[in-house]
Design a protein around this motif. Sequence first.
Motif, PDB file in Angstrom:
ATOM      1  N   ILE A 115      42.565 -17.713 -45.557  1.00 17.18           N
ATOM      2  CA  ILE A 115      43.450 -17.965 -44.222  1.00 17.18           C
ATOM      3  C   ILE A 115      43.035 -17.006 -43.158  1.00 17.18           C
ATOM      4  O   ILE A 115      43.290 -17.294 -41.700  1.00 17.18           O
ATOM      5  CB  ILE A 115      44.873 -17.832 -44.655  1.00 17.18           C
ATOM      6  CG1 ILE A 115      45.226 -19.169 -45.210  1.00 17.18           C
ATOM      7  CG2 ILE A 115      45.896 -17.920 -43.213  1.00 17.18           C
ATOM      8  CD1 ILE A 115      46.873 -19.069 -46.029  1.00 17.18           C
ATOM      9  N   GLU A 116      42.638 -15.810 -43.334  1.00 12.09           N
ATOM     10  CA  GLU A 116      42.560 -14.874 -42.579  1.00 12.09           C
ATOM     11  C   GLU A 116      40.901 -15.387 -41.777  1.00 12.09           C
ATOM     12  O   GLU A 116      40.802 -15.039 -40.395  1.00 12.09           O
ATOM     13  CB  GLU A 116      41.949 -13.324 -43.132  1.00 12.09           C
ATOM     14  CG  GLU A 116      41.631 -12.267 -41.932  1.00 12.09           C
ATOM     15  CD  GLU A 116      41.392 -11.090 -42.734  1.00 12.09           C
ATOM     16  OE1 GLU A 116      41.140 -10.334 -41.908  1.00 12.09           O
ATOM     17  OE2 GLU A 116      41.688 -10.751 -43.869  1.00 12.09           O
ATOM     18  N   ARG A 145      44.819 -15.598 -49.186  1.00  9.20           N
ATOM     19  CA  ARG A 145      45.317 -15.026 -47.727  1.00  9.20           C
ATOM     20  C   ARG A 145      43.755 -14.731 -46.955  1.00  9.20           C
ATOM     21  O   ARG A 145      43.803 -14.691 -45.997  1.00  9.20           O
ATOM     22  CB  ARG A 145      46.027 -13.585 -48.023  1.00  9.20           C
ATOM     23  CG  ARG A 145      47.275 -14.240 -48.796  1.00  9.20           C
ATOM     24  CD  ARG A 145      48.473 -13.072 -48.534  1.00  9.20           C
ATOM     25  NE  ARG A 145      48.045 -11.970 -49.611  1.00  9.20           N
ATOM     26  CZ  ARG A 145      48.228 -12.164 -50.957  1.00  9.20           C
ATOM     27  NH1 ARG A 145      48.976 -13.237 -51.371  1.00  9.20           N
ATOM     28  NH2 ARG A 145      48.009 -11.099 -51.811  1.00  9.20           N
ATOM     29  N   SER A 146      42.893 -14.199 -47.904  1.00  6.32           N
ATOM     30  CA  SER A 146      41.479 -14.007 -47.105  1.00  6.32           C
ATOM     31  C   SER A 146      40.943 -15.226 -46.539  1.00  6.32           C
ATOM     32  O   SER A 146      40.272 -15.097 -45.354  1.00  6.32           O
ATOM     33  CB  SER A 146      40.743 -13.228 -48.053  1.00  6.32           C
ATOM     34  OG  SER A 146      40.864 -11.812 -48.476  1.00  6.32           O
ATOM     35  N   ILE A 149      45.335 -13.453 -53.427  1.00  4.98           N
ATOM     36  CA  ILE A 149      44.642 -12.511 -52.330  1.00  4.98           C
ATOM     37  C   ILE A 149      43.382 -13.302 -51.574  1.00  4.98           C
ATOM     38  O   ILE A 149      43.124 -13.171 -50.561  1.00  4.98           O
ATOM     39  CB  ILE A 149      44.071 -11.142 -52.863  1.00  4.98           C
ATOM     40  CG1 ILE A 149      45.180 -10.432 -53.422  1.00  4.98           C
ATOM     41  CG2 ILE A 149      43.101 -10.529 -52.044  1.00  4.98           C
ATOM     42  CD1 ILE A 149      44.866  -9.233 -54.362  1.00  4.98           C
TER      43      ILE A 149
END
Length: 117
Positions: free
Chosen positions: A75-76, A72-73, A69
Amino acid sequence: MAFKFEKLIVWQKAIDLSEIVYSLTRTFPVEERFVLSNQIQRAADSVSLNIAEGSTGQTNPEFKRFLGIALRSNIEVVGCLWLAKKQNIIKEDDFNRIYKACEEILLMINGLKASLK
């Protein structure tokens, strides 16, 4: 340091990322205050928060899930950087500085995940 995550260099780098992002978003136009600036701030904060939450009292598979998670954050944050760059909200040097920090965090999270059996 009382908590396991505080010793993790990747967590410390993620805290630094949030600080840089908050500093940068103070320069965003007012109309972006509750849109892109808020989104990139929440994404940056999510990196360190998920590392912290997953590190303490969790099994290795559960910690890996939280690291996923966090990844992914991270990458956000990069996605938000690209949006800000395309809209000429941020300068090239700011983009490159934060992009490089995100790359470093990406490698560190992946390394930490790989080290967990």
